[in-house]
Write an enzyme that holds these catalytic residues in place. Structure first.
Site, PDB file in Angstrom:
ATOM      1  N   LYS A  30      -8.490   2.241   7.136  1.00 13.43           N
ATOM      2  CA  LYS A  30      -8.214   0.650   8.005  1.00 13.43           C
ATOM      3  C   LYS A  30      -8.628   0.342   8.926  1.00 13.43           C
ATOM      4  O   LYS A  30      -8.932   0.103   9.167  1.00 13.43           O
ATOM      5  CB  LYS A  30      -6.671   0.339   7.935  1.00 13.43           C
ATOM      6  N   GLU A  87     -10.653  12.854   9.680  1.00 15.04           N
ATOM      7  CA  GLU A  87     -11.607  12.777   8.206  1.00 15.04           C
ATOM      8  C   GLU A  87     -12.452  11.877   7.623  1.00 15.04           C
ATOM      9  O   GLU A  87     -13.446  11.964   7.151  1.00 15.04           O
ATOM     10  CB  GLU A  87      -9.986  12.927   7.779  1.00 15.04           C
ATOM     11  N   GLY A  89      -1.012   0.905   6.834  1.00 14.63           N
ATOM     12  CA  GLY A  89      -1.817   1.477   5.666  1.00 14.63           C
ATOM     13  C   GLY A  89      -1.154   2.135   4.701  1.00 14.63           C
ATOM     14  O   GLY A  89      -1.622   2.235   2.899  1.00 14.63           O
ATOM     15  N   ARG A  90       0.366   2.902   4.200  1.00 11.40           N
ATOM     16  CA  ARG A  90       0.985   2.924   3.494  1.00 11.40           C
ATOM     17  C   ARG A  90       1.220   1.835   1.946  1.00 11.40           C
ATOM     18  O   ARG A  90       2.244   1.751   2.051  1.00 11.40           O
ATOM     19  CB  ARG A  90       2.286   3.971   3.944  1.00 11.40           C
ATOM     20  N   GLU A 111       6.710   8.602   6.137  1.00  8.85           N
ATOM     21  CA  GLU A 111       6.012   8.059   7.241  1.00  8.85           C
ATOM     22  C   GLU A 111       6.783   6.909   7.939  1.00  8.85           C
ATOM     23  O   GLU A 111       6.512   6.786   8.822  1.00  8.85           O
ATOM     24  CB  GLU A 111       4.631   7.602   7.183  1.00  8.85           C
ATOM     25  N   HIS A 124      10.201  23.873 -15.206  1.00 12.85           N
ATOM     26  CA  HIS A 124       9.976  25.339 -15.203  1.00 12.85           C
ATOM     27  C   HIS A 124       9.816  26.453 -13.985  1.00 12.85           C
ATOM     28  O   HIS A 124       8.834  27.083 -14.137  1.00 12.85           O
ATOM     29  CB  HIS A 124       9.446  25.458 -16.779  1.00 12.85           C
ATOM     30  N   LYS A 139      -3.082  14.435  16.171  1.00 11.42           N
ATOM     31  CA  LYS A 139      -4.457  14.922  16.715  1.00 11.42           C
ATOM     32  C   LYS A 139      -4.932  14.922  17.733  1.00 11.42           C
ATOM     33  O   LYS A 139      -6.339  14.953  17.414  1.00 11.42           O
ATOM     34  CB  LYS A 139      -4.820  12.835  16.089  1.00 11.42           C
TER      35      LYS A 139
END
Ligand code: F6P
Length: 529
Positions: A212, A218, A269-270, A355, A386, A495
């Site tokens: 965005k 990253e 963003g999400r 978030e 399991h 950050k």
């Protein structure tokens, strides 16, 4: 349009909040599911909600008619309908960033809308831009699909620029072209990118740089390394092999990418998989199917906007979430999708809910005196059975489980699907019924709550509806809590600190650091000479 949050009551200041507390203390906490079913033959009818593409059976939850009534009062007293109108009216409900929240507009059709929010005509120019970009992005997706030389698509992005597309591409694998591989690289850990690049050839690869902001550490680090790799492989024609999906088209151009698809600051963003960020999904399933995904989400928008509160699935789930978090005190929710295609759904929902609603202050910056987002976690069934289901059945803590089942399988292998469905039903039943004819280690207390979400099949429309439902649920619980679900200041501090620590790792300068971090830096640098 400006947003005035003072017109909405925070949940704990509504009269229904106190009434819920009294009810919880007197009756609610002693509620027993087995007795509730025995005493009310219409319980399923009252608590199963048929929303577009998704049936939600909420009947195996620790809730009685009085709690439901009071929770509806709470929704009314907090004017949830008014808050919903503010969302759909394009008000700047993301107050700390002064932004509108309009991911729902990304799936609003050019014509034939299932509902028209009041004031939609004021958003016509945004809607025109949405459809203009959508058409361009889908045309590009079809071009890629027709290009036999492109066998591998690498999406480089993180958070919302990774989780949504990745989750959807996996979920819709049955609709994808088999000859084309999609890879998702998110982590700054170079092992991930290196592992993907190892099997690729520059002339057969398309990189999608999804960000965005086009500034995320990253993503920019991975994008630079991918560009270097491409050049080192003798790759040419960057315009054909790199595309950027971003609101910051200027930065993408500066980076050297000329094929760009934009979106807008009013898409969080999400909440962005419906935008250009969804390009990997469109490449995987094609333009028509991508439009079905949008249509499924739009159908859920219409349901959320217009279904009566007591039959409104996202709202009812949100009320239950508040009931569990703030009255029962349940700290987590386990997501159990009984479909391996939904294996990234828990990770996707973690970002969406934690978030959005992992906040400790309200919209005015005041600390809230109640709990907000639970922890979300989970794995697909039957794998989880399991591993950690032991704790769900016999642990000391109650964890509400959200089962997601799909009626029809997309494979032909005999026997598997019946067994899968038998298992999801059995787990929900075992949690509820327990087993008391044995003592000690063999005793199951039961009365453990679960919600059962059922899709007819896992296809673009139902996935769209399922995700939009989760978005509106998160919006609704956030609205009741009076928090801003659309910012994420909590990610900033780390950050900033990482920016300071990276050069210290290189230089060894630990001056002014806390003793633990300084010691770890020294340890990490051992062997550096
Ligand atoms: O740091 C958190 C965050 O801002 C998320 O909200 C977002 O989805 C992610 O980083 C990626 O951001 P971008 O798409 O701008 O690279």
């Amino acid at each position: 349009m400006a947003f005035d949050p003072t017109r909405f009551t925070r949940c704990d200041r509504a009269p229904a909040w106190q009434a819920l507390q009294v009810h919880y203390q007197s009756i609610g906490r002693g509620f027993d599911l087995r007795q509730a079913f025995a005493g009310d033959p219409r319980r399923v009818e009252a608590l199963a909600i048929d929303a577009p593409h998704v049936l939600g059976d909420l009947s195996k939850n620790l809730i009685d008619a009085q709690a439901r009534r009071l929770l509806l009062d709470l929704a009314q007293q907090c004017d949830l309908a008014g808050q919903r109108d503010a969302l759909f009216g394009g008000e700047a409900i993301n107050g700390t960033e002064g932004r509108q929240v309009m991911h729902w507009l990304l799936r609003y059709p050019a014509r034939g809308a299932a509902w028209r929010p009041a004031g939609i005509e004021r958003l016509q120019s945004e809607l025109d831009e949405v459809h203009h970009t959508l058409d361009a992005m889908l045309a590009f997706a079809e071009q890629v699909r027709a290009d036999a030389a492109i066998t591998d698509i690498v999406n480089i992005g993180i958070g919302g620029s990774d989780l949504g597309p990745q989750m959807a591409v996996l979920a819709l694998d049955a609709y994808a072209q088999p000859q084309r591989r999609l890879h998702f690289v998110s982590n700054i850990d170079g092992h991930e990118l290196q592992g993907v690049l190892r099997g690729l050839k520059a002339e057969n690869t398309l990189f999608l740089v999804a960000s965005k902001t086009f500034t995320t550490l990253e993503t920019m680090t991975n994008a630079r390394s991918a560009r270097d790799w491409f050049a080192a492989q003798g790759g040419q024609d960057v315009a054909r092999h790199f595309a950027a999906l971003t609101t910051n088209v200027a930065a993408a151009r500066e980076f050297g990418i000329t094929t760009t698809f934009g979106f807008w600051d009013w898409v969080g963003g999400r909440y962005s998989l419906w935008s250009a960020i969804g390009l990997p999904i469109a490449v995987a399933i094609g333009a028509d199917r991508f439009r079905e995904l949008l249509a499924g989400a739009h159908a859920m928008d219409a349901h959320f906007a217009s279904a009566p509160l007591e039959r409104n699935l996202p709202l009812q789930l949100a009320l239950l979430d508040v009931w569990y978090r703030d009255f029962h005190g349940f700290g987590s929710r386990s997501i159990a999708p009984y479909h391996s295609g939904l294996r990234r759904l828990p990770a996707y929902l973690q970002q969406l809910e934690m978030e959005s609603n992992g906040k400790r202050v309200d919209r005015h910056g005041e600390p809230v005196p109640f709990d907000t987002s639970p922890v979300l976690w989970g794995e697909p069934g039957t794998n989880g059975q399991h591993a950690y289901f032991q704790m769900l059945h016999q642990g000391t803590e109650v964890v509400p489980v959200e089962f997601i089942a799909v009626r029809e399988a997309a494979h032909q292998l005999p026997g598997h699907h019946t067994q899968l469905l038998a298992n999801v039903l059995a787990q929900a039943q075992a949690l509820m019924l327990g087993k008391s004819d044995a003592g000690g280690h063999r005793h199951f207390p039961g009365n453990r709550p679960s919600t059962f979400l059922l899709l007819d099949r896992l296809d673009p429309s139902s996935l769209g509806a399922l995700i939009a439902m989760q978005e509106h649920r998160v919006f609704s619980s956030g609205a009741l809590w009076g928090i801003n679900s659309f910012d994420q200041w909590g990610v900033e501090l780390g950050k900033v600190l990482a920016k300071d620590l990276a050069p210290r790792l290189e230089s060894g300068d630990v001056e002014g650091l806390d003793a633990s971090t300084a010691g770890l830096i020294q340890r990490l640098r051992r062997g550096n000479g």
